[in-house]
Write a protein that holds these residues in place. Structure first.
Motif, PDB file in Angstrom:
ATOM      1  N   ARG A  20       3.773  -2.657 -10.436  1.00 22.71           N
ATOM      2  CA  ARG A  20       4.501  -3.870 -10.078  1.00 22.71           C
ATOM      3  C   ARG A  20       5.352  -4.351 -11.250  1.00 22.71           C
ATOM      4  NH1 ARG A  20       3.264  -6.227  -5.350  1.00 22.71           N
ATOM      5  NH2 ARG A  20       1.542  -5.284  -4.281  1.00 22.71           N
ATOM      6  N   GLY A  21       6.467  -5.010 -10.936  1.00 25.64           N
ATOM      7  CA  GLY A  21       7.328  -5.576 -11.957  1.00 25.64           C
ATOM      8  C   GLY A  21       6.756  -6.890 -12.452  1.00 25.64           C
ATOM      9  N   GLN A  25       7.016  -8.044  -7.768  1.00 21.76           N
ATOM     10  CA  GLN A  25       7.624  -7.207  -6.751  1.00 21.76           C
ATOM     11  C   GLN A  25       7.492  -5.739  -7.141  1.00 21.76           C
ATOM     12  OE1 GLN A  25      11.617  -8.713  -6.643  1.00 21.76           O
ATOM     13  NE2 GLN A  25      11.151 -10.022  -4.911  1.00 21.76           N
ATOM     14  N   MET A  26       7.508  -4.893  -6.152  1.00 23.45           N
ATOM     15  CA  MET A  26       7.479  -3.460  -6.418  1.00 23.45           C
ATOM     16  C   MET A  26       8.770  -3.092  -7.132  1.00 23.45           C
ATOM     17  SD  MET A  26       4.615  -2.513  -5.270  1.00 23.45           S
ATOM     18  CE  MET A  26       4.643  -0.746  -5.183  1.00 23.45           C
ATOM     19  N   PHE A  27       8.706  -2.078  -7.974  1.00 22.53           N
ATOM     20  CA  PHE A  27       9.895  -1.657  -8.703  1.00 22.53           C
ATOM     21  C   PHE A  27      10.995  -1.187  -7.769  1.00 22.53           C
ATOM     22  CE2 PHE A  27       9.023  -2.490 -12.858  1.00 22.53           C
ATOM     23  CZ  PHE A  27       7.819  -1.983 -13.304  1.00 22.53           C
ATOM     24  N   GLU A  28      10.651  -0.464  -6.739  1.00 22.34           N
ATOM     25  CA  GLU A  28      11.682   0.051  -5.851  1.00 22.34           C
ATOM     26  C   GLU A  28      11.649  -0.695  -4.525  1.00 22.34           C
ATOM     27  OE1 GLU A  28      11.644   4.279  -5.447  1.00 22.34           O
ATOM     28  OE2 GLU A  28      11.746   4.583  -7.596  1.00 22.34           O
ATOM     29  N   GLU A  29      12.783  -1.299  -4.189  1.00 19.78           N
ATOM     30  CA  GLU A  29      12.912  -1.958  -2.899  1.00 19.78           C
ATOM     31  C   GLU A  29      14.355  -1.883  -2.453  1.00 19.78           C
ATOM     32  OE1 GLU A  29      11.444  -5.902  -3.577  1.00 19.78           O
ATOM     33  OE2 GLU A  29      13.358  -6.599  -4.334  1.00 19.78           O
ATOM     34  N   TYR A  83      25.178  -4.169  -1.256  1.00 16.12           N
ATOM     35  CA  TYR A  83      25.388  -5.529  -1.774  1.00 16.12           C
ATOM     36  C   TYR A  83      24.175  -5.989  -2.596  1.00 16.12           C
ATOM     37  CZ  TYR A  83      25.509 -10.601  -1.853  1.00 16.12           C
ATOM     38  OH  TYR A  83      25.462 -11.909  -2.271  1.00 16.12           O
ATOM     39  N   TYR A  84      23.000  -5.848  -2.019  1.00 18.98           N
ATOM     40  CA  TYR A  84      21.771  -6.316  -2.668  1.00 18.98           C
ATOM     41  C   TYR A  84      21.545  -5.627  -4.018  1.00 18.98           C
ATOM     42  CZ  TYR A  84      16.801  -7.339  -3.266  1.00 18.98           C
ATOM     43  OH  TYR A  84      15.583  -7.742  -3.763  1.00 18.98           O
ATOM     44  N   GLN A  85      21.698  -4.314  -4.052  1.00 16.65           N
ATOM     45  CA  GLN A  85      21.481  -3.593  -5.309  1.00 16.65           C
ATOM     46  C   GLN A  85      22.534  -3.972  -6.351  1.00 16.65           C
ATOM     47  OE1 GLN A  85      18.711  -1.950  -5.759  1.00 16.65           O
ATOM     48  NE2 GLN A  85      18.111  -1.943  -3.612  1.00 16.65           N
ATOM     49  N   LYS A  86      23.747  -4.197  -5.889  1.00 11.98           N
ATOM     50  CA  LYS A  86      24.857  -4.532  -6.785  1.00 11.98           C
ATOM     51  C   LYS A  86      24.703  -5.923  -7.410  1.00 11.98           C
ATOM     52  CE  LYS A  86      29.913  -4.161  -6.443  1.00 11.98           C
ATOM     53  NZ  LYS A  86      31.016  -3.960  -5.488  1.00 11.98           N
ATOM     54  N   PHE A  87      24.147  -6.858  -6.640  1.00 10.07           N
ATOM     55  CA  PHE A  87      24.128  -8.245  -7.093  1.00 10.07           C
ATOM     56  C   PHE A  87      22.740  -8.869  -7.250  1.00 10.07           C
ATOM     57  CE2 PHE A  87      28.258  -7.781  -4.834  1.00 10.07           C
ATOM     58  CZ  PHE A  87      29.093  -7.950  -5.933  1.00 10.07           C
ATOM     59  N   LYS A  88      21.667  -8.133  -7.016  1.00  5.54           N
ATOM     60  CA  LYS A  88      20.335  -8.746  -7.074  1.00  5.54           C
ATOM     61  C   LYS A  88      19.981  -9.253  -8.466  1.00  5.54           C
ATOM     62  CE  LYS A  88      17.555  -4.577  -7.704  1.00  5.54           C
ATOM     63  NZ  LYS A  88      16.562  -3.719  -7.068  1.00  5.54           N
ATOM     64  N   THR A 117      18.730  -0.083  -7.747  1.00  2.57           N
ATOM     65  CA  THR A 117      18.988  -0.555  -9.098  1.00  2.57           C
ATOM     66  C   THR A 117      17.753  -1.285  -9.584  1.00  2.57           C
ATOM     67  OG1 THR A 117      21.321  -0.884  -8.550  1.00  2.57           O
ATOM     68  CG2 THR A 117      20.506  -1.998 -10.516  1.00  2.57           C
ATOM     69  N   PRO A 118      17.166  -0.854 -10.695  1.00  2.00           N
ATOM     70  CA  PRO A 118      15.972  -1.547 -11.205  1.00  2.00           C
ATOM     71  C   PRO A 118      16.292  -3.000 -11.594  1.00  2.00           C
ATOM     72  CG  PRO A 118      16.332   0.536 -12.353  1.00  2.00           C
ATOM     73  CD  PRO A 118      17.540   0.272 -11.517  1.00  2.00           C
ATOM     74  N   ASP A 119      15.292  -3.850 -11.482  1.00  2.00           N
ATOM     75  CA  ASP A 119      15.433  -5.229 -11.938  1.00  2.00           C
ATOM     76  C   ASP A 119      15.520  -5.226 -13.454  1.00  2.00           C
ATOM     77  OD1 ASP A 119      15.209  -6.154  -9.337  1.00  2.00           O
ATOM     78  OD2 ASP A 119      13.066  -6.544  -9.509  1.00  2.00           O
ATOM     79  N   VAL A 120      16.327  -6.146 -13.984  1.00  2.00           N
ATOM     80  CA  VAL A 120      16.391  -6.289 -15.442  1.00  2.00           C
ATOM     81  C   VAL A 120      15.757  -7.570 -15.877  1.00  2.00           C
ATOM     82  CG1 VAL A 120      18.353  -4.819 -15.881  1.00  2.00           C
ATOM     83  CG2 VAL A 120      18.749  -7.191 -15.246  1.00  2.00           C
TER      84      VAL A 120
END
Length: 120
Positions: A20-21, A25-29, A83-88, A117-120
């Motif tokens: 988990r991050g 949340q899970m790393f991949e979504e 969109y979500y991966q680009k701007f999350k 795209t992984p969360d930063v």
């Protein structure tokens, strides 16, 4: 016996934390169209995502890897996820007026690869 059970529980908790991050949340979504949303609502959200939303919708055009299956739901799923991966990481959500949902199952199929795209 109790100490062995306790070690198993602690090991499972440890692995759950690793997977988990920081925000739980899970790393991949991925963000996909909600199957219960009517096509006309999905189309409006798809039009927004590919227009003002800024999603890159080239791959759902005819002749491109994500054109098939040629359904509003499948095209919306690709656009919502793009969109979500680009701007999350800029606080964008996977909402689209309740037309979308988050999944931890990769929706990629065949030559159509949904970005992650992984969360930063």
């Amino acid at each position: 016996m109790q100490s062995a059970l306790m070690r198993i529980v602690l090991a499972l908790l440890f692995f759950a934390l690793i997977l988990r991050g920081n925000d739980g949340q899970m790393f991949e979504e991925w963000c996909i169209a909600d199957e219960q949303t009517p096509d006309d609502e999905l189309q409006r959200a798809l039009d927004w995502a590919c227009g003002r939303g800024g999603a890159d919708c080239k791959k759902i055009q005819p002749g491109q890897p994500c054109f098939f299956p040629n359904t509003v739901k499948d095209h919306a799923s690709y656009a919502f996820n793009n969109y979500y991966q680009k701007f999350k990481n800029k606080k964008a959500t996977c909402y689209f007026n309740a037309a979308a949902m988050v999944t931890d199952l990769d929706p990629s199929h065949g030559s159509c690869k949904f970005e992650f795209t992984p969360d930063v």
